[in-house]
Design an enzyme around this catalytic site. Structure first.
Site, PDB file in Angstrom:
ATOM      1  N   GLY A  10     -35.908 -11.151  55.090  1.00 40.67           N
ATOM      2  CA  GLY A  10     -37.169 -10.497  54.752  1.00 40.67           C
ATOM      3  C   GLY A  10     -37.881  -9.876  55.942  1.00 40.67           C
ATOM      4  CB  ALA A  11     -37.235  -9.909  59.583  1.00 45.90           C
ATOM      5  N   GLY A  12     -37.002  -7.280  57.623  1.00 45.75           N
ATOM      6  CA  GLY A  12     -37.019  -5.815  57.544  1.00 45.75           C
ATOM      7  C   GLY A  12     -35.735  -5.149  57.998  1.00 45.75           C
ATOM      8  CE  LYS A  13     -31.486  -9.430  58.403  1.00 42.97           C
ATOM      9  NZ  LYS A  13     -32.645 -10.182  57.911  1.00 42.97           N
ATOM     10  CB  SER A  81     -26.222 -12.178  63.047  1.00 38.05           C
ATOM     11  OG  SER A  81     -27.143 -11.116  63.055  1.00 38.05           O
TER      12      SER A  81
HETATM   13  P1  ADP Z   1     -34.184  -8.149  55.388  1.00 35.70           P
HETATM   14  O1  ADP Z   1     -33.135  -7.082  55.209  1.00 35.70           O
HETATM   15  O2  ADP Z   1     -34.453  -8.444  56.837  1.00 35.70           O
HETATM   16  O3  ADP Z   1     -33.922  -9.390  54.591  1.00 35.70           O
HETATM   17  P2  ADP Z   1     -35.863  -6.391  53.821  1.00 35.70           P
HETATM   18  O4  ADP Z   1     -35.691  -5.083  54.512  1.00 35.70           O
HETATM   19  O5  ADP Z   1     -35.074  -6.636  52.565  1.00 35.70           O
HETATM   20  O6  ADP Z   1     -35.588  -7.575  54.866  1.00 35.70           O
HETATM   21  O7  ADP Z   1     -37.407  -6.634  53.463  1.00 35.70           O
HETATM   22  C1  ADP Z   1     -38.425  -6.383  54.424  1.00 35.70           C
HETATM   23  C2  ADP Z   1     -39.791  -6.246  53.730  1.00 35.70           C
HETATM   24  O8  ADP Z   1     -40.790  -6.123  54.731  1.00 35.70           O
HETATM   25  C3  ADP Z   1     -39.871  -4.990  52.866  1.00 35.70           C
HETATM   26  O9  ADP Z   1     -40.608  -5.319  51.710  1.00 35.70           O
HETATM   27  C4  ADP Z   1     -40.657  -4.012  53.756  1.00 35.70           C
HETATM   28  O10 ADP Z   1     -41.396  -3.078  52.994  1.00 35.70           O
HETATM   29  C5  ADP Z   1     -41.590  -4.949  54.522  1.00 35.70           C
HETATM   30  N1  ADP Z   1     -42.039  -4.428  55.840  1.00 35.70           N
HETATM   31  C6  ADP Z   1     -43.318  -4.387  56.277  1.00 35.70           C
HETATM   32  N2  ADP Z   1     -43.414  -3.877  57.516  1.00 35.70           N
HETATM   33  C7  ADP Z   1     -42.164  -3.596  57.896  1.00 35.70           C
HETATM   34  C8  ADP Z   1     -41.598  -3.046  59.101  1.00 35.70           C
HETATM   35  N3  ADP Z   1     -42.355  -2.683  60.148  1.00 35.70           N
HETATM   36  N4  ADP Z   1     -40.262  -2.902  59.155  1.00 35.70           N
HETATM   37  C9  ADP Z   1     -39.485  -3.271  58.112  1.00 35.70           C
HETATM   38  N5  ADP Z   1     -39.941  -3.800  56.940  1.00 35.70           N
HETATM   39  C10 ADP Z   1     -41.274  -3.959  56.841  1.00 35.70           C
END
Ligand code: ADP
Length: 176
Positions: A10-13, A81
């Protein structure tokens, strides 16, 4: 080259990786994305979340990235990872490797809980959940550090593209 995203669930990868794919394709580059969640449904089907299985999953992604990268494709890996040693092992097999750490606190991720996984991990319904009941080893020296807690998606993407330009991996966009 390989661009390796690491960070908690959920970090945004995936969000930033997919946006980066678009930027690179718009600049005429060949790009392939290896998403951890997707890889676990095919290439790594059957693997679980023990340290051994996690390491095997990451090594497979690294292997494919290397095949792509040495054939002129931008390989983008998007997977938690969690273990530093395996990330470094994959780095060592590459001539061009950029590690992108997307940082975000557990508090923020629990609040965001895009996939509903943190609630389940905190209640114990999901075991061995990275960051809650399983380790995550932060990169010590990533080429790129993004902070999705304080940055917007656009800011994180712009920071990443600027850094790739600075490192000489991507030519700056041509403006008319
Ligand atoms: P991951 O792939 O790391 O599990 P996701 O990309 O599926 O994470 O989800 C990341 C969530 O965080 C999304 O809902 C996205 O809209 C939100 N978000 C908020 N700010 C950011 C940012 N700066 N970069 C990436 N995602 C972000």
């Amino acid at each position: 080259m390989t661009i390796w995203f690491t960070g908690l669930s959920g970090a945004g990868k995936t969000t930033i990786a997919e946006k980066l794919v678009q930027v690179l394709r718009d600049r005429g580059r060949k790009v392939e994305i290896l998403d951890g969640d997707v890889v676990r449904t095919n290439l790594s089907k059957g693997l679980g979340f023990s340290k051994e299985d996690r390491d095997t999953n990451i090594r497979r992604i690294g292997f494919v990235c290397n095949l792509l990268a040495r054939n002129g494709v931008f390989a983008i890996a998007s997977a938690i990872s969690p273990y530093r040693s395996v990330r470094d092992e994959i780095r060592a097999t590459h001539s061009d490797f950029v590690e992108v750490y997307i940082r975000c606190s557990i508090e923020k991720l629990t609040e965001r809980d895009v996939k509903g996984l943190y609630a389940k991990a905190l209640s114990g319904e999901i075991k061995n959940f990275t960051g809650i009941s399983d380790p995550y080893e932060e990169p010590l020296n990533p080429e790129v550090l993004l902070d999705s807690e304080t940055e917007t998606e656009e800011e994180s993407l712009a920071k990443l593209v600027a850094r790739l330009e600075e490192l000489g991996y991507v030519a700056p966009a041509v403006t008319a």
